[in-house]
Design a protein around this motif. Sequence first.
Motif, PDB file in Angstrom:
ATOM      1  N   LEU A  79       7.100   4.898  -3.544  1.00 54.71           N
ATOM      2  CA  LEU A  79       7.185   3.484  -3.212  1.00 54.71           C
ATOM      3  C   LEU A  79       5.897   2.738  -3.570  1.00 54.71           C
ATOM      4  CD1 LEU A  79       9.056   3.578   0.201  1.00 54.71           C
ATOM      5  CD2 LEU A  79       9.971   3.043  -2.049  1.00 54.71           C
ATOM      6  N   ARG A  80       4.818   3.482  -3.723  1.00 55.80           N
ATOM      7  CA  ARG A  80       3.560   2.848  -4.112  1.00 55.80           C
ATOM      8  C   ARG A  80       3.467   2.632  -5.634  1.00 55.80           C
ATOM      9  NH1 ARG A  80      -0.410   3.270  -0.007  1.00 55.80           N
ATOM     10  NH2 ARG A  80       0.335   4.421   1.811  1.00 55.80           N
ATOM     11  N   LEU A  81       4.368   3.267  -6.368  1.00 50.92           N
ATOM     12  CA  LEU A  81       4.347   3.139  -7.825  1.00 50.92           C
ATOM     13  C   LEU A  81       5.350   2.065  -8.246  1.00 50.92           C
ATOM     14  CD1 LEU A  81       4.281   6.930  -8.776  1.00 50.92           C
ATOM     15  CD2 LEU A  81       2.349   5.336  -8.715  1.00 50.92           C
ATOM     16  N   GLU A  82       4.950   1.202  -9.146  1.00 56.19           N
ATOM     17  CA  GLU A  82       5.805   0.090  -9.542  1.00 56.19           C
ATOM     18  C   GLU A  82       6.711   0.445 -10.725  1.00 56.19           C
ATOM     19  OE1 GLU A  82       3.320  -3.234 -10.343  1.00 56.19           O
ATOM     20  OE2 GLU A  82       2.640  -3.470  -8.252  1.00 56.19           O
ATOM     21  N   LYS A  83       6.267   1.325 -11.630  1.00 59.64           N
ATOM     22  CA  LYS A  83       7.036   1.639 -12.825  1.00 59.64           C
ATOM     23  C   LYS A  83       8.037   2.769 -12.542  1.00 59.64           C
ATOM     24  CE  LYS A  83       3.292   0.279 -15.947  1.00 59.64           C
ATOM     25  NZ  LYS A  83       2.410   0.722 -17.031  1.00 59.64           N
ATOM     26  N   TRP A 159      11.187   4.466   3.913  1.00 60.38           N
ATOM     27  CA  TRP A 159      10.827   3.331   4.752  1.00 60.38           C
ATOM     28  C   TRP A 159       9.708   2.539   4.085  1.00 60.38           C
ATOM     29  CZ3 TRP A 159      13.849   2.704   9.021  1.00 60.38           C
ATOM     30  CH2 TRP A 159      14.568   3.820   9.452  1.00 60.38           C
ATOM     31  N   GLN A 160       9.804   1.244   4.209  1.00 57.45           N
ATOM     32  CA  GLN A 160       8.748   0.363   3.675  1.00 57.45           C
ATOM     33  C   GLN A 160       8.608  -0.828   4.631  1.00 57.45           C
ATOM     34  OE1 GLN A 160       9.438  -1.270  -0.256  1.00 57.45           O
ATOM     35  NE2 GLN A 160       7.275  -1.141  -0.715  1.00 57.45           N
ATOM     36  N   ASP A 161       7.400  -0.996   5.142  1.00 56.51           N
ATOM     37  CA  ASP A 161       7.119  -2.093   6.086  1.00 56.51           C
ATOM     38  C   ASP A 161       8.071  -2.050   7.284  1.00 56.51           C
ATOM     39  OD1 ASP A 161       5.166  -2.980   4.368  1.00 56.51           O
ATOM     40  OD2 ASP A 161       6.522  -4.305   3.290  1.00 56.51           O
ATOM     41  N   GLY A 162       8.371  -0.835   7.767  1.00 53.89           N
ATOM     42  CA  GLY A 162       9.189  -0.707   8.961  1.00 53.89           C
ATOM     43  C   GLY A 162      10.677  -0.813   8.707  1.00 53.89           C
ATOM     44  N   ARG A 597      -2.046   1.144   4.263  1.00 55.02           N
ATOM     45  CA  ARG A 597      -1.012   2.129   3.940  1.00 55.02           C
ATOM     46  C   ARG A 597       0.270   1.457   3.470  1.00 55.02           C
ATOM     47  NH1 ARG A 597      -1.744   5.568   9.566  1.00 55.02           N
ATOM     48  NH2 ARG A 597      -3.931   6.130   9.276  1.00 55.02           N
ATOM     49  N   SER A 598       0.415   0.181   3.739  1.00 51.63           N
ATOM     50  CA  SER A 598       1.606  -0.558   3.348  1.00 51.63           C
ATOM     51  C   SER A 598       1.406  -1.173   1.968  1.00 51.63           C
ATOM     52  CB  SER A 598       1.909  -1.654   4.374  1.00 51.63           C
ATOM     53  OG  SER A 598       2.970  -2.478   3.925  1.00 51.63           O
ATOM     54  N   LEU A 599       2.471  -1.175   1.172  1.00 51.57           N
ATOM     55  CA  LEU A 599       2.383  -1.737  -0.173  1.00 51.57           C
ATOM     56  C   LEU A 599       2.399  -3.260  -0.151  1.00 51.57           C
ATOM     57  CD1 LEU A 599       4.769   0.643  -2.157  1.00 51.57           C
ATOM     58  CD2 LEU A 599       2.281   0.613  -2.177  1.00 51.57           C
TER      59      LEU A 599
END
Length: 758
Positions: A79-83, A159-162, A597-599
């Motif tokens: 989830l931290r990678l955009e490509k 999960w991303q941002d809860g 830690r959140s993108l």
Amino acid sequence: MKTDWDEGAHGFRVFIAGLLLVGAVVALMCFIRVSILRNFMHGETERYLGEVSNHIADQVDQRMADVFEAMDTAGDLCLRLEKPGERMELLRVAAGSNHMVRMGIADMDGWMETTDGRSLSVSGSPVILRALGGEAAVSDVAYSPTEEAMAVVYAVPLWQDGAQVGVLAGSALLDDMRSYLGVESFGGEGYSVIVDRQGDVVTSTDSKNAPDEDLNLFLDLELGRVDRGYDIGQVRSDMESGRSGILYYALRDGIHKTMVYQPLDYNDWYLLSVVPTETAGRTVDRMILLAVVVDSAIVLLFLALILLVKRSFRRQRKELEQLAFCDPVTGGRSRAYFTREAVKLLRAAPPGTYALVSMDVEKFKLINDTFGSEMGDKTLKFIHDVIAARLGEGELLARISGDVFKLLLKCGDRAVLERRLGEMAEEINRFNDKLQEKYLLTMAEGVCIVDDPQLDIVTIQGRANEAREAAKRSKPGSVNVCAFYTNDGRSRMLREKEIENRMEAALAAGEFEVYLQPKVELRWNSVAGAEALVRWRDRTRGLLPPSEFIPLFEQNGFIVKVDLYVFEQVCRLLRKWLDEGKKPMPISVNLSRVHLRSLNILAPYDEIRARYDVPPELLEFELTETVAFENAEALRMVLGEFHQRGYRCSLDDFGSGYSSLNMLKDLNIDVIKLDRTFFSDEGENDRGDSVVQSVLELARRLRIQTVCEGVERPRQAEFLRRTSCDMVQGFVFARPMPVADFEELAYSGKPVPMAQTE
């Protein structure tokens, strides 16, 4: 008149009767002895087979938990990678590390992109549906046409941002799961099987006696027979209710077997551990028959049988102990052995003789993630062997789980014990002596001196674990950090638990209050801004200082909610000032490292600011120098996003570390806040004055605003007034205060008075 014949016949009859009586007594004794022996053998077999089954079940559960943990880590990194290409490459690496044939990411609609380039709908998959519901899951075994083999699917929510944004799934061949059960016993006759609660075999070992994987346990048992009053229906009932149990039975092969069944942590699966029942019973029956013929021969054979059974039992017990009491990773003792022997040693020793040590290898997960689990296991064995070589007589060592070891050491002087643990850590790191790039293994040790040997071993281990957690929270200055259990530490943990139990309700009830500490512009002694700080007005204990709860909130992640709460209160206050026609003053809020830690850390802040319609230039985010040092690249990206939205950013605690000047060069900071240690010797140290003046002048040239915080003495403020410092924040002008008091001070139109005490 009795004849000699009659007397002889009578004597013969008496003799025969005597023989029959002796034979009956001997037969009864043989029967009693054999019955006792049979029951004893059954009891011991049940007990040791249960220990073996527990050991295997722990391995299976731990392996599956490791897979889910690795998938959670891979999903978070993806989830931290955009490509998309980078994500798939990461997943291919993760799949190989976890023995999976492929992995893929599914969105919330059930469309999945896999590492082998396929795009498919998995919305009808039960395991995907469970993961879409927020639960980590593993599928039943099914045939995979792609691999032409049986396989299982693991799935974890992303999960991303809860909020859940999808599912990460991975497919593994059944052979990988079968390897979890690679434990045989009784000369290869024993085996293990995983079944579901309907009795269908999921997988089994490669043992020659193991059943086929298309078998149903209950149907197979119904074709055989169950011994000793056990009931197949009871097995069904136990499995439906999640209970463990034992069964004696014989199938069409006529071999009597003992089966222990117990639930696993995942998929309502059960682990069955099966061994053939020894033929001691039939041998004893033959001895009983022989006893009718020859009394002495029966006794001798019975004794021989006892010796034979005892030898066989010892051999089987040794095999079972090898499974139950040997750690497969280190080759040393297991948790079960450590617990049993520790209790014996403690009960037999005077108070204070022993200390129980809980040792953890700091950040060991990085070894597994970087070098693979095989290297991780070799490292654990190396650590175990080094420690074991330094143990004395009557001392114990075992790997309890993961990278946690337990030691039972003879106590002696506390300083001697601490030095001894330090020497162990240094010996473990001796492999670094010839390495140019060193990889230090840091040990965190919690020590509980056993003053009460009658105390429950679980309690003693818990206290050592508490001390270990306290050691991990401290900053080690060497390759080991050691903490001793005290009642104060237990009181602190109870207090922290109470805070954690109340924090959500306290936030909802508005018990957290925002205090403002003025930032004073030195030219006019006027308030030019403020820093927002949080206080907790507990309903029972009154106003709590931040030191009581902020470190705990940063540790458990609740600080994210508190920071957002403070930000919203600040926006509400700025909106109030704007509506009242007052000139608003910029207010800075703290941003914890946990947010990084959140993108998309700014999304909730943007939503709050937009709701109150506050100009972004009135809001400033403070980040500590420690955050910048730990993750400068991530911070550089975050600063760019802040400035794009019009926010200001300040670097707090400037000068408390060792990379400050580099940060001025590399990070686009609007404000630096000089730490109090930077100028604590002003007026008494010419070199210190020169350093402060140089840093302030450098900041001015870089068009960076400066705030000196922690200023408490008038002569410090006067010194800073003579420099190019822009603002001062500290007790010399004002302490943090409630909002109403701040408004009275800031909007009075009068200069802020300076404290006159040194």
